[in-house]
Design a protein around this motif. Sequence first.
Motif, PDB file in Angstrom:
ATOM      1  N   GLN A 121     -13.714  -2.469  -3.331  1.00 26.13           N
ATOM      2  CA  GLN A 121     -14.359  -3.297  -2.309  1.00 26.13           C
ATOM      3  C   GLN A 121     -13.887  -4.740  -2.410  1.00 26.13           C
ATOM      4  OE1 GLN A 121     -18.489  -2.406  -3.332  1.00 26.13           O
ATOM      5  NE2 GLN A 121     -18.739  -1.389  -1.351  1.00 26.13           N
ATOM      6  N   LEU A 122     -13.854  -5.256  -3.638  1.00 26.91           N
ATOM      7  CA  LEU A 122     -13.414  -6.630  -3.839  1.00 26.91           C
ATOM      8  C   LEU A 122     -11.956  -6.795  -3.431  1.00 26.91           C
ATOM      9  CD1 LEU A 122     -14.106  -9.442  -4.867  1.00 26.91           C
ATOM     10  CD2 LEU A 122     -13.478  -8.697  -7.171  1.00 26.91           C
ATOM     11  N   ALA A 123     -11.137  -5.783  -3.701  1.00 26.44           N
ATOM     12  CA  ALA A 123      -9.729  -5.853  -3.321  1.00 26.44           C
ATOM     13  C   ALA A 123      -9.576  -5.948  -1.809  1.00 26.44           C
ATOM     14  CB  ALA A 123      -8.983  -4.630  -3.850  1.00 26.44           C
ATOM     15  N   VAL A 124     -10.383  -5.222  -1.058  1.00 24.53           N
ATOM     16  CA  VAL A 124     -10.327  -5.292   0.406  1.00 24.53           C
ATOM     17  C   VAL A 124     -10.683  -6.693   0.889  1.00 24.53           C
ATOM     18  CG1 VAL A 124     -11.360  -4.425   2.544  1.00 24.53           C
ATOM     19  CG2 VAL A 124     -10.799  -2.836   0.696  1.00 24.53           C
TER      20      VAL A 124
ATOM     21  N   TRP B  85       0.369  -0.106  -1.221  1.00 24.43           N
ATOM     22  CA  TRP B  85       0.640   0.388  -2.578  1.00 24.43           C
ATOM     23  C   TRP B  85      -0.389  -0.161  -3.560  1.00 24.43           C
ATOM     24  CZ3 TRP B  85       1.824  -2.363  -7.036  1.00 24.43           C
ATOM     25  CH2 TRP B  85       2.229  -1.605  -8.135  1.00 24.43           C
ATOM     26  N   LEU B  86      -0.668  -1.462  -3.452  1.00 22.23           N
ATOM     27  CA  LEU B  86      -1.632  -2.086  -4.357  1.00 22.23           C
ATOM     28  C   LEU B  86      -3.020  -1.488  -4.188  1.00 22.23           C
ATOM     29  CD1 LEU B  86      -2.385  -4.321  -6.395  1.00 22.23           C
ATOM     30  CD2 LEU B  86      -2.720  -5.861  -4.443  1.00 22.23           C
ATOM     31  N   LEU B  87      -3.468  -1.327  -2.944  1.00 26.66           N
ATOM     32  CA  LEU B  87      -4.799  -0.774  -2.704  1.00 26.66           C
ATOM     33  C   LEU B  87      -4.897   0.674  -3.160  1.00 26.66           C
ATOM     34  CD1 LEU B  87      -5.508  -2.337   0.808  1.00 26.66           C
ATOM     35  CD2 LEU B  87      -6.642  -2.904  -1.342  1.00 26.66           C
ATOM     36  N   THR B  88      -3.810   1.432  -3.016  1.00 26.94           N
ATOM     37  CA  THR B  88      -3.809   2.821  -3.489  1.00 26.94           C
ATOM     38  C   THR B  88      -3.980   2.881  -5.001  1.00 26.94           C
ATOM     39  OG1 THR B  88      -2.390   3.491  -1.646  1.00 26.94           O
ATOM     40  CG2 THR B  88      -2.492   4.962  -3.556  1.00 26.94           C
TER      41      THR B  88
END
Length: 671
Positions: free
Chosen positions: A225-228, A210-213
Amino acid sequence: MHGDTILLLTFVFALVAAFAGGLVARALHLPPIVGYLLGGFAVGPFTPGFIGDSHAMSQLSEVGVMFMMFGVGMHFSIRDLLSVKGIAIPGAVLQIALGTLAGWGLAQALGWSSEAGIMLGLSVSIASTVVLIRNLTDAGRYQSAGGRVATGWLIVEDLATIVILVILPVVFGPGEVAGPALAFEVVEALVLTAAFVALMLVVGSRALPWLLTKIARFCPRELFQLAVVVVALGVAMVASLVFNVSVALGAFLAGVVVSGSALSHRIAAEAVPFQDLFSIIFFASVGMMVDPAVLVSHLGELLAIVALIMVGKWLINMVLGIVLSAGLATTLTVAAGLSQIGEFSFIIGQLGVSLGVLTSEQYSLILGGAVISIALNSFVFKSVDPLEHVLGAHPLFHKLYDRHVRTIETPGAKTLANHVVVVGYGHAGRCVADVLARLDIPCLVVERAFEAAEEAEAAGLMVLQGDAANSTILEHARLDAARLLVVAIDQEASAELVAREARELAPRLTVVARADSDGAVEALVEAGAADVVRPELEGGIELMRHALLRLGYRPQQIQGYANDLRESGYEALGDGAQLARVRAVERLMTAMRDLELDWVEVEEGSALAGTTLAESDLRARTGAQVVALRRGEAVTLAVAPDEVLRAGDVLGLMASPEGLSAAERELAAAS
């Protein structure tokens, strides 16, 4: 200044050396991992010249471990594992147990401690997933039954490694713990691990996707990219600091939970550059720890460890193949693929050194064994086919290995005559076979993957199950009595081998094959293929054709461009028959260059509406020949002279551009 920048210098020089080592390994047809290890060795403390900070690099290598495990989690598939669970799960568990026992026995013979023997056994029992998949792909066996079993086997080993990394610090940690206290610590570690796993699977599987979406939708690409990166490393650190679980397990579960996201492919694509970079750093840091003096001074021990990895594990897996009735071909593939050790062995070895169980000399010997086994593993794969041919000829081995293996009934030789042989039942091969079946042309499918072979058999086709490029399977296809051979597989090296073997078995047989590059076209023609098709080129031509039609270009103009593209794309055919046919088509179209085909509608209010084709005298007035008539959904190709033209009819006309223009004016509404 040098001391202040030692980490930066180590990082840069290690990457440069790893790059150079990778190029050398590539030139020598060795796995790139060998080059990375040698690059790290070149900047390590045991070689002259620049001496890097191995301690700082080992800390950076932990990032490599996290990204590698994150990648393993991203590609972890329960479905793939369950499809081969009957062999992969018991096989991996038994091999780890027997490999650990064999390593412990060798360590005792070498005078190592029992604890060091267990570490040696665990290290040599875990193969490298990276090396396995690379060699399976190079050998054309990644999608074979043996390749899928070996991959599932390695997945089980990876999961077992995670459990091992949880337990080892408890068992071999500082201080003497015995009896109930040891059992309590093991249970505590497992409970914390189970709690973390449950938290990730229940909460993380919902929260992280959910957060990445949300980030992907509302934030720029660099923040995604930083989130990954934050997910991969952050979850790993939370696992270590809060749950006292290894960073490897944390990163693995992070990959598992985000792999179920709708953005999984994008996440994997964003993580790959970091994973590749830091995994190279990991291998380079391992190479920095290899002491050649230790390897030379303990050459006998090194050779014994290499023999255990490459010969001992091979024999263990061959025996397990009998126990599990895995099939001779599958067992040989698994035995070859697992006769090496790699990244997880390094991790276990490093853990052993940090726990004081292994000495640096012993760890160097494990590293040396890993480098040698990785370098030689691709050559072990070359022994699979000869061994399968020799051992398969003896009924005893067939009885031992294939007693419970599902088989597909091989068509009798008498039923094979005047047939078409299709090698490969993928998308392209299935299309060819389906059309042949509709035309009642006998078709024999040769397919390596068992599931695809079952699909072909279920479709009512004759099937030979086996690898046409790596066995004597073509000898049973009666190529001497066949009308045509279609090589529809997308592995260029395998396709070339099939074409060469077919030319030897049936010199007069026509071979049609597919290729994906100019070099493959040339190689297949030299191997005896009469016609070669490049799917990517043909797809591009069709895209060009549709684009130009939409832009208003005439079909004949487009055909000229298509011929030019085909001729340039099949230059490797030289003056062969296929290129001659292409040029013949081009000459035919050149002769008809002044004629075009087009559809023209009879408009409401046209003077020709209500007249017969003969009365319209369209050909004499405009030079346009009516070759078809479309009325509603019906199309008539032979239009009778007394056919009455109606408003809304669409005529297929062949004429010069000027003639078409004149016919359009005649068929238009009267002004």
